[in-house]
Design a protein around this motif. Structure first.
Motif, PDB file in Angstrom:
ATOM      1  N   ASN A 167      -1.684   4.753  10.805  1.00 60.13           N
ATOM      2  CA  ASN A 167      -1.297   4.279   9.474  1.00 60.13           C
ATOM      3  C   ASN A 167       0.110   3.692   9.480  1.00 60.13           C
ATOM      4  O   ASN A 167       0.402   2.741   8.751  1.00 60.13           O
ATOM      5  CB  ASN A 167      -1.388   5.425   8.469  1.00 60.13           C
ATOM      6  N   PHE A 168       0.971   4.280  10.310  1.00 60.66           N
ATOM      7  CA  PHE A 168       2.337   3.764  10.438  1.00 60.66           C
ATOM      8  C   PHE A 168       2.320   2.325  10.945  1.00 60.66           C
ATOM      9  O   PHE A 168       2.985   1.448  10.379  1.00 60.66           O
ATOM     10  CB  PHE A 168       3.126   4.663  11.397  1.00 60.66           C
ATOM     11  N   LYS A 169       1.582   2.054  11.995  1.00 62.76           N
ATOM     12  CA  LYS A 169       1.549   0.708  12.583  1.00 62.76           C
ATOM     13  C   LYS A 169       0.954  -0.307  11.599  1.00 62.76           C
ATOM     14  O   LYS A 169       1.435  -1.438  11.487  1.00 62.76           O
ATOM     15  CB  LYS A 169       0.736   0.734  13.876  1.00 62.76           C
ATOM     16  N   LYS A 170      -0.073   0.111  10.864  1.00 61.52           N
ATOM     17  CA  LYS A 170      -0.682  -0.789   9.879  1.00 61.52           C
ATOM     18  C   LYS A 170       0.294  -1.118   8.757  1.00 61.52           C
ATOM     19  O   LYS A 170       0.433  -2.278   8.339  1.00 61.52           O
ATOM     20  CB  LYS A 170      -1.946  -0.148   9.301  1.00 61.52           C
ATOM     21  N   ALA A 171       1.014  -0.094   8.277  1.00 58.95           N
ATOM     22  CA  ALA A 171       1.966  -0.300   7.185  1.00 58.95           C
ATOM     23  C   ALA A 171       3.144  -1.150   7.636  1.00 58.95           C
ATOM     24  O   ALA A 171       3.614  -2.029   6.901  1.00 58.95           O
ATOM     25  CB  ALA A 171       2.449   1.045   6.656  1.00 58.95           C
ATOM     26  N   VAL A 172       3.620  -0.904   8.858  1.00 52.66           N
ATOM     27  CA  VAL A 172       4.734  -1.698   9.395  1.00 52.66           C
ATOM     28  C   VAL A 172       4.326  -3.166   9.526  1.00 52.66           C
ATOM     29  O   VAL A 172       5.095  -4.074   9.196  1.00 52.66           O
ATOM     30  CB  VAL A 172       5.185  -1.130  10.756  1.00 52.66           C
ATOM     31  N   GLY A 173       3.109  -3.391   9.985  1.00 52.28           N
ATOM     32  CA  GLY A 173       2.625  -4.774  10.098  1.00 52.28           C
ATOM     33  C   GLY A 173       2.574  -5.465   8.748  1.00 52.28           C
ATOM     34  O   GLY A 173       2.926  -6.644   8.620  1.00 52.28           O
ATOM     35  N   ASN A 174       2.155  -4.724   7.738  1.00 54.52           N
ATOM     36  CA  ASN A 174       2.104  -5.257   6.373  1.00 54.52           C
ATOM     37  C   ASN A 174       3.494  -5.645   5.893  1.00 54.52           C
ATOM     38  O   ASN A 174       3.716  -6.739   5.367  1.00 54.52           O
ATOM     39  CB  ASN A 174       1.480  -4.203   5.457  1.00 54.52           C
ATOM     40  N   GLU A 187       0.842  -1.185   0.000  1.00 51.74           N
ATOM     41  CA  GLU A 187       0.000   0.000   0.000  1.00 51.74           C
ATOM     42  C   GLU A 187       0.883   1.243   0.000  1.00 51.74           C
ATOM     43  O   GLU A 187       2.071   1.171   0.328  1.00 51.74           O
ATOM     44  CB  GLU A 187      -0.908  -0.020   1.223  1.00 51.74           C
ATOM     45  N   PRO A 188       0.344   2.424  -0.323  1.00 49.73           N
ATOM     46  CA  PRO A 188       1.157   3.648  -0.414  1.00 49.73           C
ATOM     47  C   PRO A 188       1.949   3.971   0.849  1.00 49.73           C
ATOM     48  O   PRO A 188       3.120   4.358   0.772  1.00 49.73           O
ATOM     49  CB  PRO A 188       0.119   4.718  -0.727  1.00 49.73           C
ATOM     50  N   ASN A 189       1.336   3.821   2.045  1.00 52.00           N
ATOM     51  CA  ASN A 189       2.055   4.136   3.279  1.00 52.00           C
ATOM     52  C   ASN A 189       3.236   3.192   3.490  1.00 52.00           C
ATOM     53  O   ASN A 189       4.311   3.613   3.943  1.00 52.00           O
ATOM     54  CB  ASN A 189       1.124   4.059   4.482  1.00 52.00           C
ATOM     55  N   ALA A 190       3.033   1.909   3.160  1.00 54.55           N
ATOM     56  CA  ALA A 190       4.124   0.955   3.292  1.00 54.55           C
ATOM     57  C   ALA A 190       5.228   1.282   2.296  1.00 54.55           C
ATOM     58  O   ALA A 190       6.427   1.137   2.601  1.00 54.55           O
ATOM     59  CB  ALA A 190       3.606  -0.458   3.081  1.00 54.55           C
ATOM     60  N   GLN A 191       4.855   1.709   1.110  1.00 53.35           N
ATOM     61  CA  GLN A 191       5.851   2.085   0.113  1.00 53.35           C
ATOM     62  C   GLN A 191       6.659   3.289   0.595  1.00 53.35           C
ATOM     63  O   GLN A 191       7.874   3.364   0.391  1.00 53.35           O
ATOM     64  CB  GLN A 191       5.171   2.404  -1.216  1.00 53.35           C
ATOM     65  N   THR A 192       6.001   4.228   1.269  1.00 57.53           N
ATOM     66  CA  THR A 192       6.696   5.391   1.812  1.00 57.53           C
ATOM     67  C   THR A 192       7.752   4.964   2.828  1.00 57.53           C
ATOM     68  O   THR A 192       8.884   5.473   2.833  1.00 57.53           O
ATOM     69  CB  THR A 192       5.687   6.352   2.478  1.00 57.53           C
ATOM     70  N   ILE A 193       7.379   4.018   3.693  1.00 60.96           N
ATOM     71  CA  ILE A 193       8.339   3.519   4.691  1.00 60.96           C
ATOM     72  C   ILE A 193       9.521   2.844   4.007  1.00 60.96           C
ATOM     73  O   ILE A 193      10.686   3.063   4.372  1.00 60.96           O
ATOM     74  CB  ILE A 193       7.642   2.549   5.665  1.00 60.96           C
ATOM     75  N   LEU A 194       9.231   2.021   2.996  1.00 62.58           N
ATOM     76  CA  LEU A 194      10.311   1.345   2.275  1.00 62.58           C
ATOM     77  C   LEU A 194      11.242   2.360   1.616  1.00 62.58           C
ATOM     78  O   LEU A 194      12.476   2.231   1.698  1.00 62.58           O
ATOM     79  CB  LEU A 194       9.733   0.409   1.215  1.00 62.58           C
ATOM     80  N   ASP A 195      10.674   3.340   0.958  1.00 64.70           N
ATOM     81  CA  ASP A 195      11.497   4.347   0.276  1.00 64.70           C
ATOM     82  C   ASP A 195      12.361   5.122   1.266  1.00 64.70           C
ATOM     83  O   ASP A 195      13.538   5.425   0.999  1.00 64.70           O
ATOM     84  CB  ASP A 195      10.602   5.320  -0.502  1.00 64.70           C
ATOM     85  N   THR A 196      11.781   5.420   2.430  1.00 63.63           N
ATOM     86  CA  THR A 196      12.531   6.163   3.447  1.00 63.63           C
ATOM     87  C   THR A 196      13.651   5.296   4.018  1.00 63.63           C
ATOM     88  O   THR A 196      14.765   5.784   4.261  1.00 63.63           O
ATOM     89  CB  THR A 196      11.594   6.630   4.575  1.00 63.63           C
ATOM     90  N   LEU A 197      13.382   4.038   4.232  1.00 65.36           N
ATOM     91  CA  LEU A 197      14.419   3.113   4.712  1.00 65.36           C
ATOM     92  C   LEU A 197      15.581   3.050   3.725  1.00 65.36           C
ATOM     93  O   LEU A 197      16.754   3.080   4.114  1.00 65.36           O
ATOM     94  CB  LEU A 197      13.829   1.718   4.927  1.00 65.36           C
ATOM     95  N   LYS A 198      15.255   2.968   2.448  1.00 68.02           N
ATOM     96  CA  LYS A 198      16.307   2.876   1.428  1.00 68.02           C
ATOM     97  C   LYS A 198      17.172   4.132   1.403  1.00 68.02           C
ATOM     98  O   LYS A 198      18.389   4.063   1.177  1.00 68.02           O
ATOM     99  CB  LYS A 198      15.668   2.648   0.049  1.00 68.02           C
TER     100      LYS A 198
END
Length: 278
Positions: free
Chosen positions: A252-259, A214-225
């Motif tokens: 939304n952060f917790k949901k995306a992290v769980g995903n 999902e978009p929020n999870a993608q944001t976390i991935l991009d930020t990690l990279k």
């Protein structure tokens, strides 16, 4: 050329007592019976019709739309079984015949079956077959991993559910990848999970790996990279810290992290989030 079992756009050439005669550009004619003649028409006007064979094996046209056309699959109801075979309801006046030799199991009146409609070259008639696998071929594939495909649920197996891919190939959804009720004949989208060396297709119902984010999870991935694979955030972080780093709510952060964690794309440690390399 007028194609049996397909839709044809033909010209009205003359009116007769039994209906309208319509023809292709080569002058091949077929009858459109009175019951299908439109209220208003003009000679030489084009009309879209479906062409099949009537009870006397003569080509005939209809403006009705069948539930299945030649070289396609569909779930059809068996209306009657005789000593010759089964007769299926495909939405037209004349039923679609399925010989006994084309039945995986002997059909019963009132039951529904996934079938393929094809033109029998020996008799020139449209017939049905529930032996769907024989119409599928994986010898030459243009599909690649992650490609989106159209699926028809075919039949279950001990390890999952067999599917028809793009009405051309056979594929399999493993049990571990099934998270919803699937019924024979269901049509849905899927994704190529793997193309094996023997050209067998493993199929998933959701997007694969990084594509199923999902978009929020993608944001976390991009930020990690962009931060060398680490973020000093966890479910104990304050909403303000999460907003500063990611511009999203803590919920939304917790949901995306769980995903991401379920997909084994990140690791969660006491000091924060770590990106797991592919």
């Amino acid at each position: 050329m007028i194609n049996i079992g397909e839709y044809n756009t033909l010209a009205i050439i003359r009116e007769a007592q039994q209906g309208l005669y319509i023809a292709d550009d080569e002058g091949n004619e077929v009858l459109l019976p009175n019951r299908y003649v439109p209220e208003n028409f003009k000679i030489w006007e084009a009309i879209k019709v479906f062409v099949y064979l009537d009870n006397e094996e003569r080509p005939v046209a209809t403006t009705e739309e069948p539930f299945i056309i030649k070289d396609n699959f569909a779930m059809l109801r068996c209306n009657e079984v005789t000593k010759h075979g089964a007769f299926l309801d495909w939405g037209l006046l004349k039923e679609l015949f399925c010989p006994f030799k084309e039945q995986v199991v002997q059909m019963r009146a009132g039951q529904w079956y996934l079938v393929r409609c094809y033109l029998d070259e020996t008799t020139g008639r449209l017939v049905a077959s529930s032996r769907t696998n024989r119409f599928l071929d994986n010898s030459s594939l243009t599909l690649q991993k992650f490609d989106e495909v159209d699926l028809i649920i075919s039949h279950p197996s001990e390890i999952g559910m067999n599917v028809i891919v793009n009405e051309q190939h056979s594929g399999l959804i493993f049990k571990d990848d099934i998270f919803q009720q699937l019924n024979i004949g269901d049509r849905l989208k899927g994704y190529v999970k793997n193309v094996r060396p023997d050209n067998k297709l493993d199929i998933a119902l959701g997007k694969i790996g990084y594509r199923n984010i999902e978009p929020n999870a993608q944001t976390i991935l991009d930020t990690l990279k962009s931060h060398d694979g680490f973020l000093p955030l966890s479910d104990k972080s304050s909403p303000d810290d999460i907003k500063i780093h990611l511009e999203m709510s803590k919920k939304n952060f917790k949901k995306a992290v769980g995903n991401l964690y379920k997909q084994k794309l990140i690791d969660i440690k006491p000091d924060g989030l770590y990106l797991i390399s592919e």
